[in-house]
Scaffold this active site. Structure first.
Site, short mmCIF file in Angstrom:
data_model
loop_
_atom_site.label_atom_id
_atom_site.label_comp_id
_atom_site.label_asym_id
_atom_site.label_seq_id
_atom_site.Cartn_x
_atom_site.Cartn_y
_atom_site.Cartn_z
N SER A 165 0.84 -1.20 0.00
CA SER A 165 0.00 0.00 0.00
C SER A 165 0.88 1.25 0.00
CB SER A 165 -0.85 -0.01 1.27
OG SER A 165 -1.35 1.27 1.59
N TYR B 15 -3.40 -0.07 10.02
CA TYR B 15 -3.23 -0.45 8.60
C TYR B 15 -1.83 -0.12 8.13
CZ TYR B 15 -4.52 -0.61 3.60
OH TYR B 15 -4.61 -0.90 2.25
P1 NAP Z 1 -11.95 -4.81 -0.47
O1 NAP Z 1 -12.77 -4.29 -1.59
O2 NAP Z 1 -12.28 -4.43 0.93
O3 NAP Z 1 -11.85 -6.41 -0.58
C1 NAP Z 1 -11.13 -7.09 0.41
C2 NAP Z 1 -11.43 -8.56 0.24
O4 NAP Z 1 -10.76 -9.30 1.26
C3 NAP Z 1 -12.93 -8.85 0.38
O5 NAP Z 1 -13.33 -9.83 -0.56
C4 NAP Z 1 -13.01 -9.40 1.79
O6 NAP Z 1 -14.09 -10.29 2.00
C5 NAP Z 1 -11.70 -10.16 1.87
N1 NAP Z 1 -11.33 -10.46 3.26
C6 NAP Z 1 -11.28 -9.61 4.30
N2 NAP Z 1 -10.91 -10.25 5.41
C7 NAP Z 1 -10.73 -11.56 5.07
C8 NAP Z 1 -10.36 -12.74 5.79
N3 NAP Z 1 -10.08 -12.71 7.10
N4 NAP Z 1 -10.29 -13.92 5.11
C9 NAP Z 1 -10.57 -13.96 3.78
N5 NAP Z 1 -10.93 -12.89 3.05
C10 NAP Z 1 -11.01 -11.71 3.70
O7 NAP Z 1 -10.44 -4.37 -0.68
P2 NAP Z 1 -9.64 -3.94 -1.99
O8 NAP Z 1 -9.70 -2.48 -2.16
O9 NAP Z 1 -9.99 -4.84 -3.13
O10 NAP Z 1 -8.16 -4.28 -1.47
C11 NAP Z 1 -7.59 -5.55 -1.64
C12 NAP Z 1 -6.21 -5.47 -1.04
O11 NAP Z 1 -5.52 -4.35 -1.60
C13 NAP Z 1 -6.21 -5.25 0.48
O12 NAP Z 1 -5.10 -5.93 1.04
C14 NAP Z 1 -5.99 -3.72 0.60
O13 NAP Z 1 -5.38 -3.40 1.84
C15 NAP Z 1 -5.07 -3.49 -0.54
N6 NAP Z 1 -5.01 -2.12 -1.05
C16 NAP Z 1 -6.15 -1.49 -1.46
C17 NAP Z 1 -6.03 -0.20 -2.01
C18 NAP Z 1 -7.21 0.59 -2.47
O14 NAP Z 1 -7.06 1.83 -2.66
N7 NAP Z 1 -8.37 -0.02 -2.64
C19 NAP Z 1 -4.78 0.39 -2.15
C20 NAP Z 1 -3.65 -0.29 -1.69
C21 NAP Z 1 -3.78 -1.56 -1.17
P3 NAP Z 1 -15.48 -9.74 2.60
O15 NAP Z 1 -16.10 -8.93 1.53
O16 NAP Z 1 -16.27 -10.97 2.91
O17 NAP Z 1 -15.13 -8.94 3.83
C1 GCO Z 2 -6.87 5.24 3.27
C2 GCO Z 2 -7.00 4.29 2.10
C3 GCO Z 2 -5.63 3.77 1.71
C4 GCO Z 2 -5.78 2.82 0.56
C5 GCO Z 2 -4.47 2.27 0.13
C6 GCO Z 2 -3.52 3.32 -0.37
O1 GCO Z 2 -7.76 5.22 4.14
O2 GCO Z 2 -5.89 5.98 3.27
O3 GCO Z 2 -7.85 3.22 2.42
O4 GCO Z 2 -5.04 3.15 2.80
O5 GCO Z 2 -6.58 1.75 0.90
O6 GCO Z 2 -3.89 1.46 1.10
O7 GCO Z 2 -2.43 2.67 -0.96
#
Ligand code: NAP
Ligand code: GCO
Length: 268
Positions: free
Chosen positions: A148, A161
């Site tokens: 992230s 986080y």
């Molecule tokens: P999301 O939309 O919240 O999806 C997260 C997924 O993980 C959901 O399917 C959730 O299932 C599942 N999950 C949560 N806890 C779990 C557990 N204990 N066991 C199995 N599955 C679990 O998140 P996203 O935005 O796609 O992000 C995916 C990854 O990228 C995460 O690691 C997040 O930190 C990272 N990330 C996101 C962003 C961003 O801007 N979106 C940026 C950087 C990194 P449920 O729906 O059932 O809860």
């Molecule tokens: C926040 C956001 C970020 C993104 C991502 C950025 O609250 O700042 O959720 O943490 O999820 O991780 O890279």
């Protein structure tokens, strides 16, 4: 001299993407399928897995879905055994499942802090530990941790986080260090701000219909002047999952539209 472009193929490989019913995990899994991989995904509940299976079916992608909480060692052992039974030994692991709790540190309970650490840091350790022995037996493996911006930067309300994602960066480097000799490459993708359900609260319209202040803030902080999409991560994920990246190890590939390189646009 040329270049053998088949090195970017994932043909015949078995990939597990955790938490991939939708969002970033779903996008990465669909890209891997397009590159020829056999796909397994898990989610924490039957309902989420069913939702995911529907999403993949609508995309015309054949996948195996499993219910498993990535923080539960026994459930993860069962997940890996079931995938090995159904598809074969796992060649590619994406530790994608994750949660965030946006709470000011002084208001955050230790239980909430631990929960985020458990899913975002302990679980990648647990799942990697369950998958690496099969990769060693096979003589190769690819692990991609989803880090992230918070692997490098802090911000208000995301202490747990950021601590987890910073730790995940170092877990990436340590898996590289311990298992590089077994021909296992462990890298990370560091997405910028991506439009998924996880960031929906940061983009929603205000009661008066105006733009969310954080939405405008992020666009001003991003040279690309936009939020990322899960699709922006697909090419980088295929690269890190493929033979084309066999000498890339312990690296965090930031796919952030340039945020980390940029001081931010001067407020008008
Ligand atoms: P999301 O939309 O919240 O999806 C997260 C997924 O993980 C959901 O399917 C959730 O299932 C599942 N999950 C949560 N806890 C779990 C557990 N204990 N066991 C199995 N599955 C679990 O998140 P996203 O935005 O796609 O992000 C995916 C990854 O990228 C995460 O690691 C997040 O930190 C990272 N990330 C996101 C962003 C961003 O801007 N979106 C940026 C950087 C990194 P449920 O729906 O059932 O809860
Ligand atoms: C926040 C956001 C970020 C993104 C991502 C950025 O609250 O700042 O959720 O943490 O999820 O991780 O890279």
């Amino acid at each position: 001299m040329g270049y053998d472009m088949s090195k970017f193929s994932l043909e015949g490989k078995v990939a597990l993407v955790t938490g991939a019913s939708y969002g970033i995990g779903f996008a990465i899994a669909t890209a891997f399928a397009a590159a020829g991989a056999k796909i397994a995904f898990n989610d924490i509940s039957e309902a989420a897995v069913e939702r995911g299976l529907k999403n993949y079916a609508e995309a015309g992608i054949d996948v195996k879905g499993y219910v498993a909480d990535v923080t539960d060692e026994e459930a993860v052992a069962g997940l890996v055994a079931n995938i090995e039974r159904d598809l074969g030994t796992i060649d590619i692991l994406v530790n994608n499942a994750g949660i965030i709790k946006r709470i000011p540190m002084l208001d955050m309970s230790a239980a909430d802090f631990r929960k985020v650490i458990d899913v975002d840091l302990n679980a990648p350790f647990i799942v990697s530990k369950a998958v690496i022995p099969g990769m060693i037996r096979k003589g190769h493996g690819k692990i991609i941790n989803i880090c992230s911006m918070m692997s490098e930067l802090g911000r208000e309300t995301v202490s747990a986080y950021a601590a987890a994602k910073g730790g995940l960066k170092m877990l990436t480097r340590n898996i590289c260090s311990e298992y590089g000799e077994a021909n296992i490459q462990c890298n990370a993708i560091g997405p910028g701000y991506i439009a998924t359900p996880q960031t929906a609260p940061l983009r929603e319209r205000q009661p008066d219909g105006s733009r969310h202040p954080f939405d405008a803030f992020i666009v001003a902080k991003t040279p690309a002047a936009r939020w990322g999409t899960p699709e922006d991560l697909q090419g980088p994920a295929i690269f890190l999952a493929s033979d084309a990246s066999d000498f890339v190890n312990g690296h965090v590939l930031y796919v952030d539209g340039g945020i980390l390189a940029y001081i931010g646009k001067q407020p008008q």
